[in-house]
Structure formats: structure tokens, C-alpha cells
Design an enzyme around this catalytic site. Structure first.
Site, short mmCIF file in Angstrom:
data_model
loop_
_atom_site.label_atom_id
_atom_site.label_comp_id
_atom_site.label_asym_id
_atom_site.label_seq_id
_atom_site.Cartn_x
_atom_site.Cartn_y
_atom_site.Cartn_z
N GLY A 3 0.96 8.92 4.36
CA GLY A 3 0.99 9.90 3.28
C GLY A 3 0.90 9.28 1.91
O GLY A 3 1.92 8.99 1.29
N THR A 4 -0.29 9.10 1.43
CA THR A 4 -0.50 8.31 0.21
C THR A 4 -1.94 8.44 -0.22
O THR A 4 -2.81 8.80 0.57
CB THR A 4 -0.21 6.83 0.57
#
Lengths: 199, 238
Positions: free
Chosen positions: B19-20
Site C-alpha cells: 500500500g504505497t
């Protein structure tokens, strides 16, 4: 996904591999080289699980070079193929099997040209032509139809182009370009890349 | 572990990673690295102001993606090993060498839950001086390139970067397109957001820009669009 192909002629072996390095749905590189030079006349084409490919291929590459340093002469393509297969087989039933599919292509002064097909289950077969990947389902029948043992180099390149054309027509994934190399008694020769536009 | 959608009964179409949104590219002015700052844990924003670009030494930074703890640990281990190399050999290891070192250190953990996907951005000195950009992943991938984006927001960032990144960009233009790529990715990706960090690596080392709030960017763009609509004289709303 990934695609490898090899065609053996009377005194040469022609090999090609696609240039895509993918991660999930993204093409991270469009110019990735999947061929590893084991010696002056042997190429190892390697596809499969990320990381396993490079680790295994470089391991084989360095060991083939080490043999040459220790003994003063190079492994033949057949010996290198059997060495590679043995390593795959030894790791297969360990905690860390290598999930890689390989084509080994080489030219031996004594035995002539050779193309060896290996898969992740450590099977080994010397074949006049071979392919790996989903693309093989589309191209093996073309090779069956047109291959002859006495193909000239230009005819082999045309046969390769026929295979690439079929991939571009029917294969669901986009493989825009392919590295092509030819091995004969004079060594490994880089040939013109095959892209979507080339005729 | 990968973040799951709120209802697990529908399977994800492909594994959603990390998640980035991080990105890095080469251009005439050196290497530019940019990343968001949202640290997520399943559906929760664990930290809105995390640091995803970690300096490794004076001429090498690494963007991080995956498990924050794994990335922080392995970056420190890499810094230690690079410093030891420098002390033993009297020169800095190249970016490619550092990437290979990291890749080989992570290989024994393949198949475990360890998750690190980093791009190493550095400037090499010595005989082969010049910029270097490498992508290293805990699954064993190691790629050299001129442009990489990693994380769940990376497809969105790739589309913006592919439209505008060229070798001849100025530093301002490069910063601007990196910021916009992260902004657009954070707009669409739930697991990216909050701020954007931008690092620039040159022959003199890395420099860091002040962290910018992407919320401001959203309102600035809204204002720009409003002014443009007024200028064109239309009254239709977006």
C-alpha cells in the site's frame, strides 16, 4: 507471459526470447535480456519465477566458468546441459526448488550444434526445435509444419518471424520485441531484434 | 500480508501489493525519487506522515514499499554492509553492486512473509561515474532501469510519468511531474496519500525537499480548473 524459442540448423542454433520483465499487470522493463552467456559458444535462456531465474542462471554461469578455470578447457553444451539438469533435480526435492524453464543452446567442435530443452521438473531433452511459455502452444505447430533439418540461416530467421507474427496475431498478451542470437562455430552473434513492425 | 478488500468473498483480480506509491527516474539532472507518506494497516491509516524514502549513504537513497518494518530493518542492514565495504575496499560500492548485495541478502527469505520492494537511487563515483537506478524485490527480482514506480498506486503513477519523463527535463520540471504522478496516484489509490516526499540525487549527494501536503494540491488544482472554466466562459460543472 514469457516466451523462449530455439531452432537448430545443420551448423548453427538460432534462439530468441521476449524482452518484457513484468510484475503483476505492469511491464517494468521493455528491454530485458533473458539470455545468459555460459561460455563463448553456449547460451542459457531462462524464464520462470522472479528471482529464481537470475539466481539459478548466474549460479550455472559461474560454475561453468569455474570449470574452465580449473581444468583449462570449457564444458561442452551437452555436459553443461546435464550439469544444469542435475542441479535442478537436486534442488527439486529440497526446501527451495527453483521454478525455472530453460533452453540451452550451444555449438560443440566435436558434436556440432545442440539445443536442449529443460523444465522446472528437471526433465532434459535434446530437440531440433523447442519453445517455452504460453506462446509455445501457438508456435510449436508452425515449427512442426515448416522445420527441416537443413534449413539455411535466413530460412530459420523467416521461420522465427512466422512464429512471432502468429503471437502478435493471436496471443492475448503484448510481446512487442524479441532478442535474437545465433550460435555457430565462430561463437555467439547478436542478430537484429524482432519488433512488431519488422517484416 | 496484502491488504484485503472489506469483503473477502470476492477475490482480488491480481495480488494488490504494497500500500504505497513510490517512484524514481533518471534524467539529465541526476536521479529523482518521490513517495507518498501514508502507512496503512489493512483498512487503517496507521501513520499519515511516515517516511518511505530512506537515505542509505551520502550518495544513495532507497524508496521503500511492502512491510514498513522489513524495509526499515533491511535498509539499515544494507547501510551497515555498504559502510563495511567502503572501509574494507577504500571506495563506495556502486548502486548496482548495492542492489545485488541487497538481493542476495533477501534471497534466503524467499517464500516467507518478508516483503520488501525498493528502488535504489544513487550516484556512482570512480571510473564508471554516473547515476544508477535499480529495483530490488524480496521475491528475487533485480532490474536496472531509467524509470520505476512501485506499490499499489504505481499503475496510476506510471501513466502520468510515461507521458512526460524525458532525459532533458530540468530539475523543476522533473520535480513537478514526480509530484503530479504521486498526487494522481494518491487521488485514486486508497492506500496512498497524505504528503509527498521528493529526494534529488546529484554528484554532490542527495537533497530533500520540504514535505508537501497533497490536500493543498487538490484544492490548488480545483482552483486552477475553476479559473480556467471562468476564462473559457462555460458554466457547466465537473
Amino acid at each position: 507471459m514469457e516466451y523462449l524459442i530455439g531452432i537448430q540448423g545443420p551448423d548453427y542454433v538460432l534462439v530468441a526470447a521476449d524482452n518484457v520483465a513484468a510484475s503483476s499487470i505492469i511491464q517494468m522493463k521493455h528491454d530485458y535480456d533473458k539470455m545468459f552467456k555460459l561460455s563463448d559458444k553456449i547460451l542459457l535462456l531462462c524464464v520462470g519465477e522472479a528471482g529464481d531465474t537470475v539466481q539459478f542462471a548466474e549460479y550455472i554461469q559461474k560454475n561453468v566458468q569455474l570449470y574452465k578455470m580449473r581444468n583449462g578447457y570449457e564444458l561442452s553444451p551437452s555436459a553443461a546441459a546435464n550439469f544444469t539438469r542435475k542441479n535442478l533435480a537436486d534442488y527439486l526435492r529440497s526446501r527451495t526448488p527453483y521454478h525455472v524453464n530453460l533452453l540451452l543452446a550451444g555449438h560443440d567442435d566435436a558434436d556440432g550444434p545442440g539445443l536442449f530443452y529443460m523444465d522446472y521438473l528437471a526433465s532434459l531433452a535434446k530437440a531440433p526445435f523447442a519453445a517455452h511459455g504460453y506462446g509455445a502452444f501457438l508456435t510449436l505447430s508452425i515449427l512442426d509444419r515448416y522445420y527441416r533439418p537443413d534449413l539455411t540461416r535466413d530460412e530459420a530467421v523467416d521461420l522465427l518471424k512466422k512464429c512471432v507474427e502468429e503471437l502478435n496475431r493471436r496471443f492475448i498478451l503484448n510481446l512487442p520485441s524479441f532478442n535474437v542470437r545465433l550460435i555457430d562455430k565462430d561463437g555467439i552473434h547478436d542478430m537484429e531484434k524482432i519488433s512488431i513492425g519488422t517484416k | 500480508t496484502f491488504p484485503f478488500a472489506s469483503s473477502e468473498s470476492v477475490p482480488l483480480p491480481f495480488p494488490m501489493g504494497h500500500g504505497t506509491t513510490t517512484l524514481a527516474f533518471l534524467f539529465q539532472g541526476g536521479v529523482l525519487a518521490a513517495a507518498d507518506t501514508r502507512s496503512s494497516c489493512s483498512g487503517l491509516v496507521a501513520c499519515p506522515a511516515a517516511q518511505k524514502i530512506l537515505p542509505i549513504h551520502s550518495h544513495l537513497v532507497g524508496t521503500t514499499s511492502g512491510t514498513s518494518a522489513d524495509c526499515a530493518l533491511w535498509k539499515r542492514i544494507l547501510s551497515r554492509e555498504l559502510r563495511l565495504y567502503q572501509l574494507r575496499h577504500g571506495r563506495r560500492l556502486s548502486t548496482g553492486g548495492a542492489a545485488k548485495l541487497l538481493s542476495h541478502m533477501l534471497h534466503p527469505f524467499k517464500g516467507t512473509e518478508l516483503c520488501v520492494a525498493a528502488t535504489l537511487c544513487g550516484w556512482d563515483g570512480g571510473d564508471f561515474s554516473g547515476p544508477g537506478l535499480f529495483y530490488v524485490c524480496s521475491d528475487g527480482t533485480r532490474l536496472e532501469g531509467k524509470l520505476f514506480s512501485v506499490g499499489s498506486g504505481s499503475p496510476y503513477a506510471y501513466s502520468i510519468l510515461d507521458q512526460g519523463v524525458r532525459w532533458g527535463l530540468t530539475v523543476e520540471e522533473a520535480t513537478s511531474i514526480a509530484r503530479e504522478a504521486v498526487y494522481r496516484a494518491t487521488h485514486r489509490d486508497a492506500y496512498s496519500g497524505n504528503f509527498v516526499d521528493i529526494y534529488h540525487v546529484t554528484p554532490n549527494g542527495w537533497t530533500r525537499r520540504t514535505r508537501e501536503d497533497l490536500k493543498e494540491e487538490y484544492y490548488r488544482e480545483k482552483e486552477r480548473r475553476r479559473l480556467e472554466r471562468e476564462r473559457r466562459g462555460t458554466t457547466s460543472s465537473e
